[in-house]
Design a protein around this motif. Structure first.
Motif, PDB file in Angstrom:
ATOM      1  N   ASN A  75     121.872  39.461  13.472  1.00  0.00           N
ATOM      2  CA  ASN A  75     120.461  39.758  13.722  1.00  0.00           C
ATOM      3  C   ASN A  75     119.732  40.259  12.477  1.00  0.00           C
ATOM      4  O   ASN A  75     118.593  40.665  12.564  1.00  0.00           O
ATOM      5  CB  ASN A  75     120.333  40.802  14.836  1.00  0.00           C
ATOM      6  CG  ASN A  75     120.819  40.277  16.154  1.00  0.00           C
ATOM      7  OD1 ASN A  75     120.815  39.080  16.389  1.00  0.00           O
ATOM      8  ND2 ASN A  75     121.249  41.167  17.027  1.00  0.00           N
ATOM      9  N   GLN A  76     120.386  40.258  11.330  1.00  0.00           N
ATOM     10  CA  GLN A  76     119.745  40.700  10.103  1.00  0.00           C
ATOM     11  C   GLN A  76     119.115  39.507   9.393  1.00  0.00           C
ATOM     12  O   GLN A  76     119.628  38.394   9.454  1.00  0.00           O
ATOM     13  CB  GLN A  76     120.762  41.354   9.159  1.00  0.00           C
ATOM     14  CG  GLN A  76     121.210  42.714   9.611  1.00  0.00           C
ATOM     15  CD  GLN A  76     122.132  43.354   8.594  1.00  0.00           C
ATOM     16  OE1 GLN A  76     122.523  42.720   7.625  1.00  0.00           O
ATOM     17  NE2 GLN A  76     122.474  44.607   8.820  1.00  0.00           N
ATOM     18  N   SER A  77     118.024  39.764   8.722  1.00  0.00           N
ATOM     19  CA  SER A  77     117.370  38.688   7.975  1.00  0.00           C
ATOM     20  C   SER A  77     118.220  38.299   6.781  1.00  0.00           C
ATOM     21  O   SER A  77     119.028  39.083   6.276  1.00  0.00           O
ATOM     22  CB  SER A  77     115.987  39.135   7.504  1.00  0.00           C
ATOM     23  OG  SER A  77     116.124  40.094   6.485  1.00  0.00           O
ATOM     24  N   ARG A  80     117.731  40.532   3.735  1.00  0.00           N
ATOM     25  CA  ARG A  80     118.462  41.803   3.826  1.00  0.00           C
ATOM     26  C   ARG A  80     119.948  41.591   3.511  1.00  0.00           C
ATOM     27  O   ARG A  80     120.563  42.403   2.840  1.00  0.00           O
ATOM     28  CB  ARG A  80     118.282  42.389   5.217  1.00  0.00           C
ATOM     29  CG  ARG A  80     119.025  43.634   5.464  1.00  0.00           C
ATOM     30  CD  ARG A  80     118.107  44.781   5.488  1.00  0.00           C
ATOM     31  NE  ARG A  80     118.863  45.967   5.861  1.00  0.00           N
ATOM     32  CZ  ARG A  80     118.555  47.140   5.452  1.00  0.00           C
ATOM     33  NH1 ARG A  80     117.498  47.282   4.714  1.00  0.00           N
ATOM     34  NH2 ARG A  80     119.256  48.170   5.779  1.00  0.00           N
TER      35      ARG A  80
END
Length: 188
Positions: A75-77, A80
């Protein structure tokens, strides 16, 4: 014995009340719907149970709350993730790490980069962009407005010059054909 019968009777009554619900759920289809008003909730068809959760309108286009605060790497970009692995194994000179000789030397550079990043994202920069956009919109019409004003002024000047020319060509008040001078008879 009396004390044991009351809880047993209550338990039997609860089991009897929940038995039809358990029988229904085995045969029926359950439809779970998220809606933003009661009008969006579908009507249950025969053999179907509809569970409709009504949320506020502000939640319509947001990430679902169960995913919103997740620490799951999925769920992290990507940006990031790249930032996290950018400094893996980064040590030594210009690294800003306590490991290795000269590791402290990169800390100042990181502070400077962070300061410039904060400065680029501050509200004043956004306001400056909005002001620049408004100025560009105003300046985009200023040439057309100036040309229209110039045309209006030139038209007024032409009318004025034409009026002056008509006045010059016309007779002056009280001027027309001049009377003939009176002839005098010579003295005898």
């Amino acid at each position: 014995m009396k004390h044991l019968l009351a809880p047993a009777a209550a338990l039997a009554a609860f089991a009897a009340a929940s038995a039809p619900a358990a029988a229904q759920s085995a045969d029926e289809k359950i439809n779970m719907v998220i809606a933003y008003s009661e009008a969006e909730c579908p009507v249950a068809q025969p053999g179907e149970v509809v569970v409709c959760e009504i949320l506020v309108e502000e939640e319509r286009y947001r990430i679902p709350s169960n995913l919103r605060y997740s620490d799951n790497p999925a769920n992290q970009s990507l940006a990031r993730q790249v930032d996290q692995i950018k400094y893996v194994g980064d040590f030594g000179a210009m690294s800003c790490s306590p490991a290795g000789a000269g590791g402290f030397t990169g800390c100042t550079q990181k502070f400077i980069e962070a300061a410039y990043k904060d400065k680029a994202e501050e509200d004043g920069v956004r306001f400056g962009q909005l002001i620049e956009k408004a100025r560009a919109e105003r300046l985009s019409t200023i040439d057309a407005d100036a040309a229209a004003e110039q045309e209006r002024v030139e038209m007024i000047e032409r009318e004025y010059m034409q009026r002056l020319e008509r006045e010059r060509q016309g007779d002056l008040p009280g001027e027309g054909t001049l009377p003939q001078p009176a002839t005098q008879t010579p003295p005898k």
